[in-house]
Design a protein around this motif. Sequence first.
Motif, PDB file in Angstrom:
ATOM      1  N   LYS A 103       0.842  -1.189   0.000  1.00 44.57           N
ATOM      2  CA  LYS A 103       0.000   0.000   0.000  1.00 44.57           C
ATOM      3  C   LYS A 103       0.879   1.241   0.000  1.00 44.57           C
ATOM      4  O   LYS A 103       1.821   1.343   0.783  1.00 44.57           O
ATOM      5  N   ALA A 104       0.536   2.211  -0.874  1.00 46.75           N
ATOM      6  CA  ALA A 104       1.392   3.377  -1.043  1.00 46.75           C
ATOM      7  C   ALA A 104       0.828   4.623  -0.365  1.00 46.75           C
ATOM      8  O   ALA A 104       1.513   5.308   0.394  1.00 46.75           O
ATOM      9  N   HIS A 105      -0.429   4.948  -0.640  1.00 45.58           N
ATOM     10  CA  HIS A 105      -1.032   6.192  -0.157  1.00 45.58           C
ATOM     11  C   HIS A 105      -2.416   5.897   0.401  1.00 45.58           C
ATOM     12  O   HIS A 105      -2.940   4.790   0.267  1.00 45.58           O
ATOM     13  N   GLU A 106      -2.993   6.945   0.975  1.00 49.32           N
ATOM     14  CA  GLU A 106      -4.358   6.853   1.489  1.00 49.32           C
ATOM     15  C   GLU A 106      -5.393   7.168   0.417  1.00 49.32           C
ATOM     16  O   GLU A 106      -6.592   7.106   0.666  1.00 49.32           O
ATOM     17  N   ALA A 107      -4.930   7.552  -0.761  1.00 45.45           N
ATOM     18  CA  ALA A 107      -5.796   7.852  -1.903  1.00 45.45           C
ATOM     19  C   ALA A 107      -5.047   7.415  -3.165  1.00 45.45           C
ATOM     20  O   ALA A 107      -3.837   7.153  -3.122  1.00 45.45           O
ATOM     21  N   PRO A 108      -5.723   7.304  -4.318  1.00 45.57           N
ATOM     22  CA  PRO A 108      -5.058   6.818  -5.536  1.00 45.57           C
ATOM     23  C   PRO A 108      -3.854   7.661  -5.945  1.00 45.57           C
ATOM     24  O   PRO A 108      -3.829   8.883  -5.757  1.00 45.57           O
ATOM     25  N   VAL A 109      -2.861   6.995  -6.518  1.00 47.15           N
ATOM     26  CA  VAL A 109      -1.680   7.657  -7.064  1.00 47.15           C
ATOM     27  C   VAL A 109      -2.027   8.223  -8.436  1.00 47.15           C
ATOM     28  O   VAL A 109      -2.524   7.506  -9.304  1.00 47.15           O
ATOM     29  N   ILE A 110      -1.765   9.518  -8.634  1.00 49.67           N
ATOM     30  CA  ILE A 110      -2.130  10.178  -9.898  1.00 49.67           C
ATOM     31  C   ILE A 110      -0.953  10.239 -10.850  1.00 49.67           C
ATOM     32  O   ILE A 110      -1.113  10.136 -12.071  1.00 49.67           O
ATOM     33  N   THR A 111       0.248  10.388 -10.326  1.00 50.47           N
ATOM     34  CA  THR A 111       1.410  10.576 -11.176  1.00 50.47           C
ATOM     35  C   THR A 111       2.627   9.945 -10.519  1.00 50.47           C
ATOM     36  O   THR A 111       2.672   9.790  -9.285  1.00 50.47           O
ATOM     37  N   MET A 112       3.609   9.555 -11.340  1.00 45.18           N
ATOM     38  CA  MET A 112       4.860   9.010 -10.794  1.00 45.18           C
ATOM     39  C   MET A 112       5.996   9.225 -11.772  1.00 45.18           C
ATOM     40  O   MET A 112       5.780   9.439 -12.977  1.00 45.18           O
ATOM     41  N   ASP A 113       7.228   9.164 -11.229  1.00 42.05           N
ATOM     42  CA  ASP A 113       8.435   9.313 -12.053  1.00 42.05           C
ATOM     43  C   ASP A 113       9.553   8.510 -11.412  1.00 42.05           C
ATOM     44  O   ASP A 113       9.611   8.376 -10.181  1.00 42.05           O
ATOM     45  N   ILE A 114      10.438   7.951 -12.237  1.00 42.08           N
ATOM     46  CA  ILE A 114      11.573   7.165 -11.769  1.00 42.08           C
ATOM     47  C   ILE A 114      12.853   7.910 -12.107  1.00 42.08           C
ATOM     48  O   ILE A 114      12.996   8.450 -13.211  1.00 42.08           O
ATOM     49  N   ASP A 115      13.796   7.962 -11.162  1.00 42.64           N
ATOM     50  CA  ASP A 115      15.036   8.710 -11.403  1.00 42.64           C
ATOM     51  C   ASP A 115      15.909   7.991 -12.412  1.00 42.64           C
ATOM     52  O   ASP A 115      15.685   6.827 -12.750  1.00 42.64           O
ATOM     53  N   SER A 118      17.418   4.442 -11.926  1.00 43.67           N
ATOM     54  CA  SER A 118      16.479   3.315 -11.807  1.00 43.67           C
ATOM     55  C   SER A 118      16.396   2.780 -10.379  1.00 43.67           C
ATOM     56  O   SER A 118      16.103   1.603 -10.165  1.00 43.67           O
ATOM     57  N   THR A 119      16.649   3.649  -9.406  1.00 38.38           N
ATOM     58  CA  THR A 119      16.635   3.231  -8.001  1.00 38.38           C
ATOM     59  C   THR A 119      15.381   3.679  -7.276  1.00 38.38           C
ATOM     60  O   THR A 119      14.788   2.924  -6.509  1.00 38.38           O
ATOM     61  N   LEU A 120      14.943   4.933  -7.538  1.00 38.69           N
ATOM     62  CA  LEU A 120      13.863   5.539  -6.778  1.00 38.69           C
ATOM     63  C   LEU A 120      12.663   5.833  -7.673  1.00 38.69           C
ATOM     64  O   LEU A 120      12.825   6.183  -8.848  1.00 38.69           O
ATOM     65  N   VAL A 121      11.481   5.697  -7.103  1.00 41.81           N
ATOM     66  CA  VAL A 121      10.259   6.106  -7.782  1.00 41.81           C
ATOM     67  C   VAL A 121       9.529   7.090  -6.874  1.00 41.81           C
ATOM     68  O   VAL A 121       9.402   6.857  -5.662  1.00 41.81           O
ATOM     69  N   ALA A 122       9.084   8.189  -7.476  1.00 43.50           N
ATOM     70  CA  ALA A 122       8.309   9.186  -6.734  1.00 43.50           C
ATOM     71  C   ALA A 122       6.856   9.067  -7.132  1.00 43.50           C
ATOM     72  O   ALA A 122       6.528   8.915  -8.320  1.00 43.50           O
ATOM     73  N   THR A 123       5.965   9.108  -6.153  1.00 46.34           N
ATOM     74  CA  THR A 123       4.530   8.998  -6.411  1.00 46.34           C
ATOM     75  C   THR A 123       3.808  10.217  -5.847  1.00 46.34           C
ATOM     76  O   THR A 123       4.057  10.624  -4.705  1.00 46.34           O
ATOM     77  N   GLY A 124       2.943  10.784  -6.662  1.00 47.34           N
ATOM     78  CA  GLY A 124       2.100  11.890  -6.223  1.00 47.34           C
ATOM     79  C   GLY A 124       0.661  11.429  -6.163  1.00 47.34           C
ATOM     80  O   GLY A 124       0.169  10.777  -7.092  1.00 47.34           O
ATOM     81  N   SER A 125      -0.028  11.773  -5.074  1.00 44.86           N
ATOM     82  CA  SER A 125      -1.324  11.168  -4.811  1.00 44.86           C
ATOM     83  C   SER A 125      -2.421  12.207  -4.635  1.00 44.86           C
ATOM     84  O   SER A 125      -2.162  13.405  -4.438  1.00 44.86           O
ATOM     85  N   ALA A 126      -3.659  11.695  -4.681  1.00 42.25           N
ATOM     86  CA  ALA A 126      -4.813  12.548  -4.393  1.00 42.25           C
ATOM     87  C   ALA A 126      -4.907  12.910  -2.916  1.00 42.25           C
ATOM     88  O   ALA A 126      -5.727  13.732  -2.532  1.00 42.25           O
ATOM     89  N   ASP A 127      -4.064  12.282  -2.071  1.00 44.05           N
ATOM     90  CA  ASP A 127      -4.067  12.637  -0.649  1.00 44.05           C
ATOM     91  C   ASP A 127      -3.139  13.803  -0.341  1.00 44.05           C
ATOM     92  O   ASP A 127      -2.817  14.066   0.827  1.00 44.05           O
ATOM     93  N   SER A 128      -2.648  14.497  -1.399  1.00 41.56           N
ATOM     94  CA  SER A 128      -1.819  15.705  -1.296  1.00 41.56           C
ATOM     95  C   SER A 128      -0.390  15.428  -0.848  1.00 41.56           C
ATOM     96  O   SER A 128       0.351  16.368  -0.537  1.00 41.56           O
ATOM     97  N   THR A 129       0.035  14.180  -0.805  1.00 41.89           N
ATOM     98  CA  THR A 129       1.397  13.870  -0.394  1.00 41.89           C
ATOM     99  C   THR A 129       2.219  13.358  -1.570  1.00 41.89           C
ATOM    100  O   THR A 129       1.679  12.853  -2.561  1.00 41.89           O
ATOM    101  N   VAL A 130       3.537  13.498  -1.418  1.00 39.52           N
ATOM    102  CA  VAL A 130       4.502  12.963  -2.371  1.00 39.52           C
ATOM    103  C   VAL A 130       5.408  12.009  -1.607  1.00 39.52           C
ATOM    104  O   VAL A 130       5.969  12.384  -0.555  1.00 39.52           O
TER     105      VAL A 130
END
Length: 846
Positions: A103-115, A118-130
């Motif tokens: 489980k990643a967030h408390e709301a759906p993930v809207i966007t993501m990017d990988i550095d 190829s080590t890290l992935v960033a997720t932006g969510s509808a719960d206003s967190t990154v």
Amino acid sequence: MSLNNEKTVPKSCFDCIKSIESVYTGGCVAISKDESKIFTTCNEDIEVLDFSTGTKIAELKGDTEIITSFAVKPDGTHLVSASRSQLLTIWDLSTFKAARSFKAHEAPVITMDIDQTSTLVATGSADSTVKVWDIDRGYCTHNFKGHGGLVTSVKFHPNKDDICLVSASDDGMIRVWSLNKGKCIAMMESHVSVVRSIDFTQHDNGQYMVTAGRDKIINVWNWKRKALERTIPTYETMEAAGLLEIDSDIGLDARYKNVVYSGGDKGIIRLWNMDTGEELFAQTKELNSKHTFVSILYLSQSQDLVAITNDENLLFYQTAKRLERKRQIVGYNEEVIDLAFVGPDQKHLAVATNTEQLRIYDTENLNCELAYGHKDIILCLSVHNSCRIMATGSKDNTALVWMINMDAPVNERVVCVATAVGHTKAVGAVCLAQGAGCAFMLTGSEDRTVKKWDLDPLRPIFENPERMAATIKESGPIKLRSLYTFQAHDKDINSICVAPNDNIFATGSQDKTTKVWDVASGKPLGTLQGHRRGVWSVAFSPVDRVIATTSSDHTIKMWSLSDFGCLKTFEGHTNSVLRSEFLTKGTQLMTTGSDGLIKLWNIKDAECVLTLDKHENKIWTLAKQHSEELVATGGADSVIRIWKDTTQDEIERLHKEDARLLEQQQALDNFLVVKDYRNAIMLTLSLDQPHRLLNIFQDVIAAAEYRNGLDTEIEGGSDGEDSEQAIVGARVVDDVIGSLAPDQLERLLGYVRNWNTNAKFARVAQAVLHCVLTKYTSQTILDLPSAKDLISAIQPYSERHFSRFDNLLTDSFIIDYTLHAMEAFHPVGMEALTLNEANDYNDEDE
């Protein structure tokens, strides 16, 4: 009804060799960095497509929830996806299996990017967190809070020394997060609406950042100062923007080093000078196209742009050729209404779906051309014998005539050369003349009228297609003139078909009738009455004066054009019959129905010789090549199936199989003559001939009994001693039975089960069973897939004995029980049963 005297081979086998299915239903799209794979969202799954052909390689099965976002590692080893279930899933792209989920967030993930590492992935969510995650280890490294709304975009800065992440939200606020410091180090405020794209210049290690949003502006930021450098007004709601890495000539001035591409609700790609804000280039929107762009991907290797449209298409543009469209992949076809093979080699398929676009598929690589001309859904197609001229009818009450040349430049491959305006309702049926000149076109409409259109003005274009594009570009499509109009039926006209000689034509209607008309005058020649419900299609035989009609009453009827009487009725479909085509020089008929079935009929005896079941819903349309090598079907399941006639291949296969069986039968006879029982038994099992094998066992047992009888008269007979030691008459036979492979053993036990049901063969069955249970362990037998069924069928005694047999634990118990069970059938075997063992069983039975 006379049939062609030339001998023809009736078709009997078709194989589905290709399917054109939905591969993209809206949402996220990604392309691997090496440009070998395309990843698309298809409902709750992710489709993996071959980049060059668009064919499906694999499918990443989701968790039954819609995919909201995903990203691919730059090294191509893994894909990270998120769904509405709020789970983040890591996929191994070497096996296309899920490696882990959490489980990643408390709301759906809207966007993501990988550095880039190829080590890290960033997720932006509808719960206003990154959040930032370690992909390989599967844990959260950072949790950034501060946005006041939905996080709509995230992007890693290309500088690997000081790892920073930029995120934007629907309130227009942009935040810069330092992963080393674990906090927000800058806030950029200029946008007043949703920010959809973030990108960095690559040649200078990210000295400038570009952002674009739905507030119709592109902002250029100085990364070092975190300050706004320039605002470029686009006067278009932006959904995608980025920077081109120009190292080739794209027709622009060489001094332009920083070029921004953008796309949005105008449905075109525009190029901008980042340094001055000047618009450098804008595509010309295609006529009647209604799509908008929801995303644009930049391919750094080929320097191409891939635009994703709101109607689920992927358009590939070449920057080296001023954004000329190279190809396109149609993600979703909706309901397939009509189709036809086109092009001189008939390798392309014209398709009418539930849209106003005419789609031309290349059946070899599934590249698709979209032709715009109609303003509403296309309902029907008709193709001239040359396969270069095509007509379409639409819900916009018009019919269009097209010229097709798939070898021409992109914008000249499918050109509308004429329009037919006159019907007051939707044009649901259209048919071109089939003669060399293509002199006329017939249309039928929901307004119940038939019109004949004069195509003579198009003759110069037909005869000189090279000048077609220039002619049409100057004057536009030619407006056709109607030669006559008359009311043909009392209800909607579903189908029009012209005879091969272009002298007569037939119409089928919802009023349950089919009518035959004179082409020259439009006068009625006859009415075909007999169907109990509406007629969906009509088709003329290519060789005989007959016509085939299909109806909602589940039948196909064959009619004579001499007296308009019904010759035959074909019954077999369980629902409406929607389409028919004559095959094999008019001796066969192929039909499709609402029951999702394709049927092939022999006309002579009205017999259905083949049923194909690959569609999941009604099959609206059916088309064939002139050679009849390929047949295509499409329907309400949004799937196009391409079928190949494999009758000749099947005939050759059967001939080879017959020859092989003949050789094996001869070999078997030879083995039996020389009493080579080992090879004879193995070959009989491979040929699956239980009766032949039974005869072998009977002969062996009978020969053993005969020798035993002689041995009782002649003392010292060594053969007798050997026979007494064998279970099935000869030790070589016992050895063969004891060396069978598991599948062969299972087959033999199946034979024994059947033999045991007949008193004549039960003695042999029990002898073979005795040998099997002597030679094999209980575990070997019980490990066979159908062991329980075989044992239960073989046991000859009561259910009380069977319950013991079904729970065997030791090898000795199997053998002892089998010997006990053989008492009435195999006295030779019973000689090995001691008196004490027999008494033990008698006690148990009591």
